[in-house]
Design a protein around this motif. Structure first.
Motif, PDB file in Angstrom:
ATOM      1  N   ALA A 121       0.835  -1.205   0.000  1.00  0.00           N
ATOM      2  CA  ALA A 121       0.000   0.000   0.000  1.00  0.00           C
ATOM      3  C   ALA A 121       0.864   1.247   0.000  1.00  0.00           C
ATOM      4  CB  ALA A 121      -0.922   0.014   1.216  1.00  0.00           C
ATOM      5  N   CYS A 122       0.336   2.311  -0.604  1.00  0.00           N
ATOM      6  CA  CYS A 122       1.028   3.604  -0.618  1.00  0.00           C
ATOM      7  C   CYS A 122       0.019   4.695  -0.295  1.00  0.00           C
ATOM      8  CB  CYS A 122       1.668   3.857  -1.975  1.00  0.00           C
ATOM      9  SG  CYS A 122       2.536   5.452  -2.071  1.00  0.00           S
ATOM     10  N   LEU A 123       0.173   5.305   0.866  1.00  0.00           N
ATOM     11  CA  LEU A 123      -0.703   6.405   1.284  1.00  0.00           C
ATOM     12  C   LEU A 123      -0.041   7.724   0.913  1.00  0.00           C
ATOM     13  CD1 LEU A 123      -3.153   7.553   2.838  1.00  0.00           C
ATOM     14  CD2 LEU A 123      -1.793   7.371   4.931  1.00  0.00           C
ATOM     15  N   GLN A 124      -0.783   8.564   0.178  1.00  0.00           N
ATOM     16  CA  GLN A 124      -0.261   9.869  -0.229  1.00  0.00           C
ATOM     17  C   GLN A 124      -1.195  10.991   0.218  1.00  0.00           C
ATOM     18  OE1 GLN A 124       2.055   9.989  -4.193  1.00  0.00           O
ATOM     19  NE2 GLN A 124       0.326   8.655  -4.657  1.00  0.00           N
ATOM     20  N   PHE A 125      -0.606  12.104   0.593  1.00  0.00           N
ATOM     21  CA  PHE A 125      -1.347  13.331   0.894  1.00  0.00           C
ATOM     22  C   PHE A 125      -1.084  14.327  -0.231  1.00  0.00           C
ATOM     23  CE2 PHE A 125      -1.744  13.179   5.841  1.00  0.00           C
ATOM     24  CZ  PHE A 125      -2.450  11.990   5.718  1.00  0.00           C
ATOM     25  N   HIS A 126      -2.147  14.858  -0.795  1.00  0.00           N
ATOM     26  CA  HIS A 126      -2.049  15.846  -1.869  1.00  0.00           C
ATOM     27  C   HIS A 126      -2.660  17.156  -1.375  1.00  0.00           C
ATOM     28  CE1 HIS A 126      -1.352  12.253  -4.354  1.00  0.00           C
ATOM     29  NE2 HIS A 126      -2.417  11.744  -3.746  1.00  0.00           N
ATOM     30  N   HIS A 127      -1.930  18.246  -1.515  1.00  0.00           N
ATOM     31  CA  HIS A 127      -2.401  19.551  -1.047  1.00  0.00           C
ATOM     32  C   HIS A 127      -2.601  20.485  -2.240  1.00  0.00           C
ATOM     33  CE1 HIS A 127      -0.533  17.929   2.666  1.00  0.00           C
ATOM     34  NE2 HIS A 127      -1.518  18.573   3.253  1.00  0.00           N
ATOM     35  N   MET A 311       2.206  -0.765  -8.070  1.00  0.00           N
ATOM     36  CA  MET A 311       1.843   0.174  -7.019  1.00  0.00           C
ATOM     37  C   MET A 311       2.641   1.470  -7.140  1.00  0.00           C
ATOM     38  SD  MET A 311       1.854  -0.418  -2.902  1.00  0.00           S
ATOM     39  CE  MET A 311       3.649  -0.535  -2.817  1.00  0.00           C
ATOM     40  N   GLU A 312       3.933   1.325  -7.390  1.00  0.00           N
ATOM     41  CA  GLU A 312       4.779   2.506  -7.529  1.00  0.00           C
ATOM     42  C   GLU A 312       4.386   3.329  -8.752  1.00  0.00           C
ATOM     43  OE1 GLU A 312       8.651   0.838  -7.646  1.00  0.00           O
ATOM     44  OE2 GLU A 312       8.626   0.201  -5.531  1.00  0.00           O
ATOM     45  N   SER A 313       4.095   2.652  -9.857  1.00  0.00           N
ATOM     46  CA  SER A 313       3.733   3.354 -11.088  1.00  0.00           C
ATOM     47  C   SER A 313       2.411   4.100 -10.929  1.00  0.00           C
ATOM     48  CB  SER A 313       3.640   2.363 -12.240  1.00  0.00           C
ATOM     49  OG  SER A 313       3.207   3.000 -13.425  1.00  0.00           O
ATOM     50  N   LEU A 314       1.411   3.428 -10.353  1.00  0.00           N
ATOM     51  CA  LEU A 314       0.101   4.062 -10.190  1.00  0.00           C
ATOM     52  C   LEU A 314       0.184   5.212  -9.202  1.00  0.00           C
ATOM     53  CD1 LEU A 314      -2.889   4.244 -10.765  1.00  0.00           C
ATOM     54  CD2 LEU A 314      -3.279   2.422  -9.080  1.00  0.00           C
ATOM     55  N   SER A 315       0.921   5.031  -8.118  1.00  0.00           N
ATOM     56  CA  SER A 315       1.076   6.110  -7.137  1.00  0.00           C
ATOM     57  C   SER A 315       1.729   7.338  -7.765  1.00  0.00           C
ATOM     58  CB  SER A 315       1.912   5.632  -5.946  1.00  0.00           C
ATOM     59  OG  SER A 315       1.283   4.566  -5.281  1.00  0.00           O
ATOM     60  N   GLN A 316       2.730   7.090  -8.604  1.00  0.00           N
ATOM     61  CA  GLN A 316       3.401   8.212  -9.269  1.00  0.00           C
ATOM     62  C   GLN A 316       2.486   8.882 -10.278  1.00  0.00           C
ATOM     63  OE1 GLN A 316       6.593   9.457  -8.510  1.00  0.00           O
ATOM     64  NE2 GLN A 316       5.611  11.112  -9.692  1.00  0.00           N
ATOM     65  N   ASP A 317       1.693   8.088 -11.007  1.00  0.00           N
ATOM     66  CA  ASP A 317       0.738   8.667 -11.959  1.00  0.00           C
ATOM     67  C   ASP A 317      -0.257   9.581 -11.241  1.00  0.00           C
ATOM     68  OD1 ASP A 317       1.924   7.317 -14.035  1.00  0.00           O
ATOM     69  OD2 ASP A 317       0.413   5.725 -14.140  1.00  0.00           O
ATOM     70  N   ILE A 318      -0.719   9.146 -10.077  1.00  0.00           N
ATOM     71  CA  ILE A 318      -1.675   9.952  -9.301  1.00  0.00           C
ATOM     72  C   ILE A 318      -1.008  11.254  -8.846  1.00  0.00           C
ATOM     73  CG2 ILE A 318      -2.964  10.031  -7.130  1.00  0.00           C
ATOM     74  CD1 ILE A 318      -3.412   6.970  -7.527  1.00  0.00           C
ATOM     75  N   ALA A 319       0.220  11.139  -8.347  1.00  0.00           N
ATOM     76  CA  ALA A 319       0.938  12.345  -7.924  1.00  0.00           C
ATOM     77  C   ALA A 319       1.143  13.295  -9.093  1.00  0.00           C
ATOM     78  CB  ALA A 319       2.275  11.959  -7.299  1.00  0.00           C
ATOM     79  N   ASN A 320       1.421  12.741 -10.268  1.00  0.00           N
ATOM     80  CA  ASN A 320       1.634  13.576 -11.453  1.00  0.00           C
ATOM     81  C   ASN A 320       0.380  14.368 -11.817  1.00  0.00           C
ATOM     82  OD1 ASN A 320       4.246  12.632 -11.650  1.00  0.00           O
ATOM     83  ND2 ASN A 320       3.782  11.128 -13.245  1.00  0.00           N
ATOM     84  N   VAL A 321      -0.782  13.732 -11.679  1.00  0.00           N
ATOM     85  CA  VAL A 321      -2.043  14.426 -11.971  1.00  0.00           C
ATOM     86  C   VAL A 321      -2.208  15.616 -11.041  1.00  0.00           C
ATOM     87  CG1 VAL A 321      -4.555  14.235 -11.867  1.00  0.00           C
ATOM     88  CG2 VAL A 321      -3.218  12.440 -12.967  1.00  0.00           C
ATOM     89  N   SER A 329       2.384  16.748  -3.654  1.00  0.00           N
ATOM     90  CA  SER A 329       2.065  15.401  -3.200  1.00  0.00           C
ATOM     91  C   SER A 329       3.189  14.871  -2.333  1.00  0.00           C
ATOM     92  CB  SER A 329       1.848  14.464  -4.398  1.00  0.00           C
ATOM     93  OG  SER A 329       0.743  14.881  -5.169  1.00  0.00           O
ATOM     94  N   LYS A 330       2.810  14.101  -1.312  1.00  0.00           N
ATOM     95  CA  LYS A 330       3.794  13.547  -0.383  1.00  0.00           C
ATOM     96  C   LYS A 330       3.398  12.124  -0.036  1.00  0.00           C
ATOM     97  CE  LYS A 330       5.760  14.183   4.257  1.00  0.00           C
ATOM     98  NZ  LYS A 330       5.713  15.010   5.502  1.00  0.00           N
ATOM     99  N   VAL A 331       4.354  11.198  -0.155  1.00  0.00           N
ATOM    100  CA  VAL A 331       4.127   9.825   0.279  1.00  0.00           C
ATOM    101  C   VAL A 331       4.251   9.787   1.797  1.00  0.00           C
ATOM    102  CG1 VAL A 331       4.958   7.451   0.210  1.00  0.00           C
ATOM    103  CG2 VAL A 331       4.964   8.842  -1.876  1.00  0.00           C
ATOM    104  N   VAL A 332       3.173   9.414   2.450  1.00  0.00           N
ATOM    105  CA  VAL A 332       3.141   9.420   3.909  1.00  0.00           C
ATOM    106  C   VAL A 332       3.505   8.059   4.474  1.00  0.00           C
ATOM    107  CG1 VAL A 332       1.677   9.803   5.937  1.00  0.00           C
ATOM    108  CG2 VAL A 332       1.382  11.217   3.899  1.00  0.00           C
ATOM    109  N   MET A 333       3.040   7.003   3.825  1.00  0.00           N
ATOM    110  CA  MET A 333       3.260   5.665   4.366  1.00  0.00           C
ATOM    111  C   MET A 333       3.348   4.643   3.242  1.00  0.00           C
ATOM    112  SD  MET A 333       0.961   3.563   7.154  1.00  0.00           S
ATOM    113  CE  MET A 333       1.116   4.829   8.393  1.00  0.00           C
ATOM    114  N   PRO A 334       4.564   4.292   2.799  1.00  0.00           N
ATOM    115  CA  PRO A 334       4.696   3.236   1.786  1.00  0.00           C
ATOM    116  C   PRO A 334       4.910   1.888   2.457  1.00  0.00           C
ATOM    117  CG  PRO A 334       6.781   4.353   2.069  1.00  0.00           C
ATOM    118  CD  PRO A 334       5.830   4.972   3.080  1.00  0.00           C
ATOM    119  N   ALA A 335       4.359   0.843   1.874  1.00  0.00           N
ATOM    120  CA  ALA A 335       4.593  -0.520   2.368  1.00  0.00           C
ATOM    121  C   ALA A 335       4.756  -1.428   1.162  1.00  0.00           C
ATOM    122  CB  ALA A 335       3.426  -0.983   3.232  1.00  0.00           C
TER     123      ALA A 335
END
Length: 363
Positions: A121-127, A311-321, A329-335
């Motif tokens: 799982a990868c939890l991200q916070f976007h501001h 997981m890494e690719s999708l998380s990065q795509d979301i951050a890019n959007v 965007s900040k990764v808060v908790m990667p597992a």
């Protein structure tokens, strides 16, 4: 030390744990309990800064050369969307403690691991940057839009159960109004926890009186019909739109537009099913919370996958959007993902341990 892990003892531990509040990111007290449990039994244990706890029990005589067995449990709870949120998730935690306490189960070296996050799982916070301006005057109507009654659930475990995330109808109703009339949004609050499917949403907006205001009110019936048709597995989720009091400030339109664009472009729900494990989600993404803060709109996303690269690719795509729309965007908790076949030796070993425990509890 108990001779055998009776059902009565398992449920006694079960009750002790139930009395400890342990929502995600607040596991201090349950970690204290686990460490004290280990100390009482004179067992070796470790605890890290994130309150993950590992308790080790030596092998019974004659089994020292056997492969160590690890029993993994979550100590935290995502306390929404469960049929029985108080009890359901932690009976296995109680069983593992009962095994540690028992002196009547032959086993090799045991490691019982209590963690606070979900693997893969990868939890991200976007501001999204936001400014407040004085609310417009003149003849206007103010409305409070509520989405409520959803089942919610865990962002990973329940993502394929046909439950409606309140983010979806909230985005739909705001976009519908946005495409027809200018309006100002005063506040938005969606979701209960970062790792859960949102079961509720509340938004306050204003629009000029007249035809535009009537259009907003019409969305209630249309949205409820859509929810009934699109989400039969979530029958209690409803939309209500009611007049409310005037607010002093509203959000700048650029922030609102960025939010709507991001929610349209990122995936929500199941992204890919596993090709090797029947009826198993391989990759998914969930928007947990959306809230207006002092100078930004916070959006949290929880991406799951059993394949690290996906997981890494999708998380990065979301951050890019989000970053393309002016957010940070900040990764808060990667597992990391744990990918195991259904017939590996590890799975077989765990199955044997659990079968032995269950047979003793039922005898």
């Amino acid at each position: 030390m108990y001779a055998r892990p009776t059902a009565e003892r398992v449920f006694q531990i079960f009750q002790e744990i139930n009395n400890i509040p342990r929502p995600s990111h607040h596991e201090e007290r349950v970690a204290d309990y686990l460490c004290q449990f280990a100390e009482r039994l004179h067992l070796e244990y470790q605890r890290d800064a994130q309150n993950n706890v590992v308790i080790r029990k030596p092998a019974t005589p004659g089994h020292e050369d056997e492969e160590p067995i690890g029993l993994l449990n979550h100590m935290d709870m995502v306390c929404v969307g469960m049929d029985d949120a108080l009890h359901s998730p932690i009976i296995r935690l109680s069983m593992a403690l009962a095994v540690l306490e028992s002196s009547d189960i032959a086993h090799g070296p045991l490691e019982v691991i209590y963690d606070t996050i979900t693997a893969g799982a990868c939890l991200q916070f976007h501001h999204i940057p936001m400014q407040r301006k004085v609310a417009p005057g003149g003849k206007r109507r103010w409305y409070r839009i509520r989405i409520e009654g959803g089942l919610g659930g865990h962002s990973g475990v329940d993502i394929n159960k046909g439950r409606c995330s309140a983010v979806i109808p909230a985005w739909a109703v705001l976009t519908t109004i946005y495409n027809e009339y200018d309006f100002d949004l005063a506040s938005i609050c969606i979701g209960e926890a970062d790792a859960s499917i949102a079961s509720s949403a509340e938004m306050v907006l204003t629009i000029p009186s007249g035809e535009a205001a009537e259009f907003v009110k019409m969305q209630q019936e249309m949205m409820n019909q859509w929810l009934r048709e699109e989400y039969p597995n979530d029958p209690k989720m409803t939309c209500s739109i009611e007049k409310c009091e005037r607010q002093d400030t509203v959000i700048n339109p650029e922030a609102l537009e960025a939010l709507l664009t991001c929610l349209e472009q990122i995936p929500q729900g199941v992204v890919k099913m596993s090709e090797t494990m029947k009826d198993t989600v391989e990759t998914s993404n969930n928007v947990g919370r959306i809230v207006t803060e002092e100078d930004n709109i916070l959006v949290t996303t929880h991406t799951h996958s059993s394949v690290d690269s996906e997981m890494e690719s999708l998380s990065q795509d979301i951050a890019n959007v989000f970053e393309a729309n002016g957010a940070t965007s900040k990764v808060v908790m990667p597992a990391p993902a744990w990918q195991e076949g259904p017939h590996t030796q590890f799975i077989n070993d765990i199955g044997l341990v659990l079968q032995k425990l269950l047979s003793r509890l039922c005898s």
